[in-house]
Design a protein around this motif. Sequence first.
Motif, PDB file in Angstrom:
ATOM      1  N   ILE A 113       0.849  -1.197   0.000  1.00 40.87           N
ATOM      2  CA  ILE A 113       0.000   0.000   0.000  1.00 40.87           C
ATOM      3  C   ILE A 113       0.882   1.243   0.000  1.00 40.87           C
ATOM      4  O   ILE A 113       1.889   1.302   0.704  1.00 40.87           O
ATOM      5  N   ILE A 114       0.499   2.233  -0.780  1.00 39.54           N
ATOM      6  CA  ILE A 114       1.169   3.524  -0.765  1.00 39.54           C
ATOM      7  C   ILE A 114       0.270   4.530  -0.048  1.00 39.54           C
ATOM      8  O   ILE A 114      -0.888   4.722  -0.446  1.00 39.54           O
ATOM      9  N   VAL A 115       0.778   5.130   1.008  1.00 35.18           N
ATOM     10  CA  VAL A 115       0.038   6.165   1.729  1.00 35.18           C
ATOM     11  C   VAL A 115       0.582   7.528   1.319  1.00 35.18           C
ATOM     12  O   VAL A 115       1.778   7.794   1.485  1.00 35.18           O
ATOM     13  N   VAL A 116      -0.288   8.368   0.765  1.00 33.68           N
ATOM     14  CA  VAL A 116       0.077   9.736   0.382  1.00 33.68           C
ATOM     15  C   VAL A 116      -0.700  10.687   1.284  1.00 33.68           C
ATOM     16  O   VAL A 116      -1.930  10.740   1.230  1.00 33.68           O
ATOM     17  N   ARG A 117       0.023  11.428   2.085  1.00 35.80           N
ATOM     18  CA  ARG A 117      -0.581  12.307   3.102  1.00 35.80           C
ATOM     19  C   ARG A 117      -0.245  13.764   2.817  1.00 35.80           C
ATOM     20  O   ARG A 117       0.916  14.100   2.600  1.00 35.80           O
ATOM     21  N   GLU A 118      -1.258  14.615   2.832  1.00 39.50           N
ATOM     22  CA  GLU A 118      -1.017  16.051   2.749  1.00 39.50           C
ATOM     23  C   GLU A 118      -0.314  16.462   4.033  1.00 39.50           C
ATOM     24  O   GLU A 118      -0.723  16.094   5.125  1.00 39.50           O
ATOM     25  N   ASN A 119       0.732  17.269   3.925  1.00 43.98           N
ATOM     26  CA  ASN A 119       1.701  17.402   5.001  1.00 43.98           C
ATOM     27  C   ASN A 119       1.743  18.779   5.659  1.00 43.98           C
ATOM     28  O   ASN A 119       2.516  18.974   6.594  1.00 43.98           O
ATOM     29  N   THR A 120       0.964  19.739   5.180  1.00 46.78           N
ATOM     30  CA  THR A 120       1.144  21.118   5.659  1.00 46.78           C
ATOM     31  C   THR A 120      -0.139  21.788   6.141  1.00 46.78           C
ATOM     32  O   THR A 120      -0.082  22.900   6.661  1.00 46.78           O
ATOM     33  N   GLU A 121      -1.294  21.133   5.962  1.00 49.89           N
ATOM     34  CA  GLU A 121      -2.565  21.793   6.294  1.00 49.89           C
ATOM     35  C   GLU A 121      -3.324  21.010   7.365  1.00 49.89           C
ATOM     36  O   GLU A 121      -2.731  20.398   8.237  1.00 49.89           O
ATOM     37  N   GLY A 122      -4.639  21.116   7.312  1.00 45.71           N
ATOM     38  CA  GLY A 122      -5.485  20.399   8.260  1.00 45.71           C
ATOM     39  C   GLY A 122      -5.341  20.898   9.675  1.00 45.71           C
ATOM     40  O   GLY A 122      -5.076  22.077   9.934  1.00 45.71           O
ATOM     41  N   GLU A 123      -5.494  19.983  10.618  1.00 45.45           N
ATOM     42  CA  GLU A 123      -5.409  20.346  12.033  1.00 45.45           C
ATOM     43  C   GLU A 123      -3.993  20.698  12.460  1.00 45.45           C
ATOM     44  O   GLU A 123      -3.780  21.317  13.506  1.00 45.45           O
ATOM     45  N   TYR A 124      -2.996  20.310  11.656  1.00 41.28           N
ATOM     46  CA  TYR A 124      -1.616  20.502  12.063  1.00 41.28           C
ATOM     47  C   TYR A 124      -1.048  21.885  11.717  1.00 41.28           C
ATOM     48  O   TYR A 124       0.156  22.105  11.839  1.00 41.28           O
ATOM     49  N   VAL A 125      -1.892  22.798  11.291  1.00 37.61           N
ATOM     50  CA  VAL A 125      -1.397  24.161  11.068  1.00 37.61           C
ATOM     51  C   VAL A 125      -1.056  24.838  12.390  1.00 37.61           C
ATOM     52  O   VAL A 125      -0.380  25.869  12.425  1.00 37.61           O
ATOM     53  N   GLY A 126      -1.529  24.265  13.489  1.00 39.06           N
ATOM     54  CA  GLY A 126      -1.153  24.772  14.814  1.00 39.06           C
ATOM     55  C   GLY A 126      -1.874  26.027  15.245  1.00 39.06           C
ATOM     56  O   GLY A 126      -1.370  26.780  16.085  1.00 39.06           O
ATOM     57  N   LEU A 127      -3.060  26.266  14.693  1.00 40.75           N
ATOM     58  CA  LEU A 127      -3.848  27.445  15.072  1.00 40.75           C
ATOM     59  C   LEU A 127      -4.783  27.076  16.215  1.00 40.75           C
ATOM     60  O   LEU A 127      -5.920  26.653  16.021  1.00 40.75           O
ATOM     61  N   GLU A 128      -4.287  27.236  17.425  1.00 43.21           N
ATOM     62  CA  GLU A 128      -5.068  26.910  18.618  1.00 43.21           C
ATOM     63  C   GLU A 128      -5.060  28.093  19.576  1.00 43.21           C
ATOM     64  O   GLU A 128      -4.071  28.812  19.675  1.00 43.21           O
ATOM     65  N   HIS A 129      -6.167  28.265  20.268  1.00 45.07           N
ATOM     66  CA  HIS A 129      -6.207  29.297  21.302  1.00 45.07           C
ATOM     67  C   HIS A 129      -7.300  28.959  22.309  1.00 45.07           C
ATOM     68  O   HIS A 129      -8.224  28.194  22.009  1.00 45.07           O
ATOM     69  N   GLU A 130      -7.164  29.523  23.502  1.00 49.14           N
ATOM     70  CA  GLU A 130      -8.163  29.337  24.540  1.00 49.14           C
ATOM     71  C   GLU A 130      -9.225  30.408  24.408  1.00 49.14           C
ATOM     72  O   GLU A 130      -8.938  31.604  24.525  1.00 49.14           O
ATOM     73  N   VAL A 131     -10.444  30.023  24.130  1.00 49.75           N
ATOM     74  CA  VAL A 131     -11.546  30.970  23.955  1.00 49.75           C
ATOM     75  C   VAL A 131     -11.904  31.591  25.299  1.00 49.75           C
ATOM     76  O   VAL A 131     -11.943  32.813  25.452  1.00 49.75           O
ATOM     77  N   ILE A 132     -12.189  30.746  26.262  1.00 48.49           N
ATOM     78  CA  ILE A 132     -12.405  31.130  27.657  1.00 48.49           C
ATOM     79  C   ILE A 132     -11.753  30.035  28.489  1.00 48.49           C
ATOM     80  O   ILE A 132     -11.442  28.959  27.970  1.00 48.49           O
ATOM     81  N   PRO A 133     -11.510  30.258  29.755  1.00 44.59           N
ATOM     82  CA  PRO A 133     -10.906  29.201  30.573  1.00 44.59           C
ATOM     83  C   PRO A 133     -11.682  27.887  30.468  1.00 44.59           C
ATOM     84  O   PRO A 133     -12.899  27.856  30.650  1.00 44.59           O
ATOM     85  N   GLY A 134     -10.957  26.844  30.102  1.00 48.07           N
ATOM     86  CA  GLY A 134     -11.587  25.538  29.976  1.00 48.07           C
ATOM     87  C   GLY A 134     -12.131  25.221  28.600  1.00 48.07           C
ATOM     88  O   GLY A 134     -12.650  24.126  28.370  1.00 48.07           O
ATOM     89  N   VAL A 135     -12.010  26.172  27.655  1.00 48.86           N
ATOM     90  CA  VAL A 135     -12.496  25.940  26.290  1.00 48.86           C
ATOM     91  C   VAL A 135     -11.384  26.315  25.306  1.00 48.86           C
ATOM     92  O   VAL A 135     -10.973  27.475  25.238  1.00 48.86           O
ATOM     93  N   VAL A 136     -10.896  25.325  24.567  1.00 52.83           N
ATOM     94  CA  VAL A 136      -9.834  25.546  23.594  1.00 52.83           C
ATOM     95  C   VAL A 136     -10.371  25.288  22.193  1.00 52.83           C
ATOM     96  O   VAL A 136     -11.083  24.311  21.951  1.00 52.83           O
TER      97      VAL A 136
END
Length: 340
Positions: A113-136
Amino acid sequence: MTHKITLIPGDGIGPEVTHAVLRILGNTGVKIEWERFAAGAEAFELYGEYIPVALGKSIEANRVALKGPVTTPIGGGFKSINVTLRKQFDLFANLRPIRNLPGLATHWPGVNIIVVRENTEGEYVGLEHEVIPGVVESIKVITEKGSTRIARFAFEYARKHGRKKIHSIHKANIMKMSDGLFLRCARQVSEEYPEVFYGEHIIDNTCMQLVMNPFQYDTLLLENLYGDIVSDLCAGLVGGLGLVPGANLGHECAIFEAVHGSAPDIAGKDLANPTALLQSAVLMLRHLDEDVAADKVDSAIQKVYAEGKTLTRDVGGKAGTAQFTDAVLEAMGSAVRNDF
């Protein structure tokens, strides 16, 4: 011709498996000039930065790098070195060929099997922040450009290597806009390759199908997170991450790496299996158009595993890292040397 290649030995077992691979590559007849650099925690201790500027300049100049495993702290510490390098050099395609090695007993012999994965987008762009305490909030990014170019990479690879089927793996039944865009781009590209069958499967069903009957798949095209998960799952079909290669490819640069962890608990004990990094080096040789040398190393790996006499402990043998390396060298018809 001499190839200048950036070398990142990594940490944990990284230096050991890297040394083994350098010994083997040094007996292929290919002329390589290595530029060695630390990365991650070791680099920070030495230079105060996780990816030294000099390392980045070396990869940019050489356009090819070989990288051992580097530990990324979980839930804190520095960012993933792998993800950072992929973004820095726009290495948008992660290629993971999955195939059985001869002589190893697995539930599914004959997987290819050949696995071809997009490598720069999706959830791994690293755009995370805390909206309010306890909610990310974590933001998933899918673009037409990124989806189209990874689809084209997959279809071009299939055409070049005679692969017959590509399945796009998605969750567009729930994420209708993001995964829907990924599918639309793949469908458009597929129309240019009528000789390759194109299909689509939902990610959760795909994981079930892979462990029930992996032979229904040929080439898998996936977004970043799905590809990360499925490529490891597929590695499990053939014996684990210690056996499979990985390549991160862009239009300008390529980094070939072992995809397993740094295993600090066995570092320095002559227990590590260098197969994953060695198979990644074979991919690197093919990338450099050194196919004769690549075939020589690949055939030697196949021979050592088929004989089963000199395998490392993780695959049921009793050999150490150095002894396994010696066996590969002997299978290549090379004199056993230790000067790398």
